[in-house]
Design an enzyme around this catalytic site. Structure first.
Site, PDB file in Angstrom:
ATOM      1  N   GLY A  19      -7.050   1.273   0.450  1.00 62.42           N
ATOM      2  CA  GLY A  19      -5.798   1.218   1.197  1.00 62.42           C
ATOM      3  C   GLY A  19      -5.035  -0.067   0.955  1.00 62.42           C
ATOM      4  N   SER A  20      -4.413  -0.583   2.003  1.00 63.76           N
ATOM      5  CA  SER A  20      -3.420  -1.649   1.857  1.00 63.76           C
ATOM      6  C   SER A  20      -3.978  -3.008   1.449  1.00 63.76           C
ATOM      7  CB  SER A  20      -2.625  -1.791   3.159  1.00 63.76           C
ATOM      8  OG  SER A  20      -1.870  -0.623   3.410  1.00 63.76           O
ATOM      9  N   THR A  21      -5.300  -3.183   1.433  1.00 60.53           N
ATOM     10  CA  THR A  21      -5.819  -4.447   0.895  1.00 60.53           C
ATOM     11  C   THR A  21      -5.399  -4.598  -0.569  1.00 60.53           C
ATOM     12  OG1 THR A  21      -7.923  -3.344   0.388  1.00 60.53           O
ATOM     13  CG2 THR A  21      -7.797  -4.594   2.447  1.00 60.53           C
TER      14      THR A  21
END
Length: 590
Positions: A296-298
């Protein structure tokens, strides 16, 4: 006779002649005694000859033993003296705390042919060994040959049975691998089979040096990179988060970004390494190394860093996120739409899929994939652990793959691979291998430059801005007053084959943190990852199960607890800033 007559190859010819003459004279002495009718002299001479022969043999054996002791190569330390089969040396943490050790245990045997009273023996053993099945005891006591009954007895347990004084009961010593801390760091330390062969973790990865350390010459223990104090705090906070949000599994990591040393590694659920055979596959699974996830957004941290490094964007570059972004047949939406024109820093803080996809389009598929490769995201993490898993990457880097991977979809990597790449972002731009071995003080492994130092410095500032309280960043709940924490939230929806699409109810929620973000690039700096696989929101999180709500708070608590062990001091000016009023409105924290 002079010693000079002796050579390295034995007796000289003159000595042989002397011996032959003496034997010849003795033989003539026998003949003279028989001729003189004196058999008693003949007997004395023969006894003297026999005694002389055995004395000569005894002297020869003594000389041979002395020669071997003084002049042979035995005991000169050539190679190493191998211990008993299966013997292993001690394993300790970076501060010398014992993690694994061979301890003497005993196996119990019964020979029914030596048992005096079978009924009494069976009765006494039944009381002393309630854990042994009755059928096994019956077969051993009333059988017809010596049989194994039970292994792994401690010296106290063995003595208790020995003191019963039962004929036919005997013991054989056996080495058994013990893990004094039980479940602590079990996934990193690993375990061995009954023959002493490493099967998992460091026990398998470092099998040869651990075995050599068991040599008869007393080898030094194998020292791992972890700090049991850091490990204990990490495991405790990960367990608390798991109990609160009931995920399917969870991962915790702490690394030194300048050396690649793993200071703590936790995988939940865990198991007791002393009873590895009783654990389930789910418990033994090292999720930090052997599992891969869509992070995801990492991944937005990587995309933003690449945008800065290639020069296609600066911190003040703008991206129009007022409307969904159409890319080919796809339309990119934001989880919580800002509906505004965002700077690069704001794209990061608001975790905007739209802004990140726009940035990735500017970078281009070829450059993005090359940077991902340089950051080690397309290969198993470089670490000694054999469990390190291979990632799942796009077959081709078309527009769809570029957009998806830019915000952490369409690409699965292990938590260790994520940590290795994150280390490079915040350590000055060098990709270093991870290691489970303690490195000598002052030693930094040889790395490979993948980002500029300027990019790394800018990323530290951007990651810090995402955590500063009251500034609208997604990572505010990870802040620790005085410790200058930075980081990025991640919430990756899991692909569900049943619906042939992403399931909004099944998420991988994480927070990737670094501290302290201030100071020069060469200053001491650490990376912390908390990941929950399929967590469930609760009243405290307003029903949210995103990274900012379920993982960021745990990461902050870990940082607060381990900072003193790592020598990171709080700064009073940062405590003052953090004490200012915070916004009360709940945010999703993607």
């Amino acid at each position: 006779m002079s010693l000079s007559n002796l050579g390295p190859n034995g007796f000289q010819p003159a000595i042989w002649r002397w011996l032959i003459e003496r034997v010849w004279r003795l033989e003539h002495a026998f003949e003279r005694s028989r001729a003189a009718a004196k058999p008693e002299d003949d007997t004395r001479i023969r006894i003297f000859l026999v005694m002389g022969f055995f004395s000569l043999c005894f002297v020869g054996v003594g000389l041979g033993a002395g020669w071997a002791a003084l002049f042979s190569r035995a005991g000169q330390g050539v190679g190493y003296a191998q211990g008993a089969d299966g013997a292993r040396g001690d394993v300790v943490d970076r501060n010398g705390k014992l993690l694994a050790v061979d301890l003497a245990h005993y196996a119990l045997y019964i020979d029914p042919r030596e048992v005096w009273d079978t009924k009494e023996t069976r009765k006494a053993l039944g009381k002393a060994l309630p854990q042994v099945p009755a059928k096994r005891l019956d077969k051993a006591v009333f059988g017809d040959h010596r049989a194994f009954v039970l292994g792994g007895l401690t010296p106290d347990e063995k003595d208790a049975i020995f003191n019963l004084g039962l004929p036919g009961v005997s013991f054989e010593e056996q080495e058994r691998r013990m893990y004094p801390l039980g479940a602590t760091a079990a996934h990193l330390i690993g375990f061995v089979d009954s023959g002493g062969k490493g099967l998992a973790g460091a026990e398998r990865a470092l099998d040869d040096p651990i075995r050599k350390a068991a040599g008869l010459d007393g080898g030094a223990p194998t020292q791992l990179s972890i700090d049991v104090r850091v490990q204990a705090a990490l495991e405790d906070e990960l367990r608390k988060a798991a109990e609160e949000f009931t995920p399917r599994g969870a991962v915790g990591l702490v690394t030194n970004v300048h050396t690649g040393e793993i200071l703590g590694l936790a995988s939940w659920p865990d198991y007791d390494a002393n009873k590895a055979g009783d654990a389930t596959d789910e418990q033994r699974l090292n999720r930090a190394a052997a599992s891969v996830y869509e992070m995801g957004s990492t991944f937005k941290a990587f995309t933003v860093a690449i945008g800065l490094d290639t020069g296609v964007a600066t911190p003040t570059s703008t991206f129009d996120a007022r409307e969904p972004f159409k890319l080919g047949y796809r339309t990119i939406h934001d989880y919580h739409a800002a509906k505004a024109i965002l700077t690069l820093v704001e794209v990061f803080k608001h975790s905007s899929n739209i802004g990140t996809a726009m940035l990735a389009e500017r970078i281009g598929g070829e450059r993005l994939s090359q940077y991902f490769n340089n950051l080690g995201l397309t290969k198993p993490a470089k670490v000694e652990l054999p469990e390190s898993a291979r990632p799942l990457t796009p077959r081709k880097w078309d527009q769809d793959a570029v957009a998806s991977t830019s915000f952490g979809h369409g690409m699965n990597v292990s938590p260790l691979a994520l940590a290795q790449a994150m280390n490079a972002i915040v350590n000055g731009g060098e990709l270093l291998p991870l290691t489970i071995k303690k490195l000598p003080a002052g030693v930094r492994p040889e790395g490979r430059r993948v980002l500029s130092e300027n990019t790394s410095m800018e990323m530290l500032k951007i990651m810090r801005a995402n955590v500063v309280p009251g500034q609208g960043g997604s990572g505010g709940k990870a802040d620790v007053p005085g410790l200058s924490v930075g980081g990025k939230t991640g919430t990756g929806e899991k692909y569900d084959p049943a619906i042939r699409g992403y399931n909004h109810q099944r998420q991988v929620s994480s927070f990737a943190a670094t501290f302290p973000t201030d100071g020069p690039l060469e200053a001491d700096r650490y990376f912390v990852l908390i990941l929950l696989d399929e967590p469930h929101g609760n009243a405290k999180s307003f029903g949210f199960s995103t990274g900012g709500w379920v993982a960021a708070p745990a990461a902050g608590r870990v940082i607060e607890r381990i900072a003193p062990f790592l020598g990171v001091q709080r700064k009073t000016e940062l405590v003052t800033i953090a004490s200012q009023p915070k916004t009360a409105a709940p945010e999703a924290g993607l």
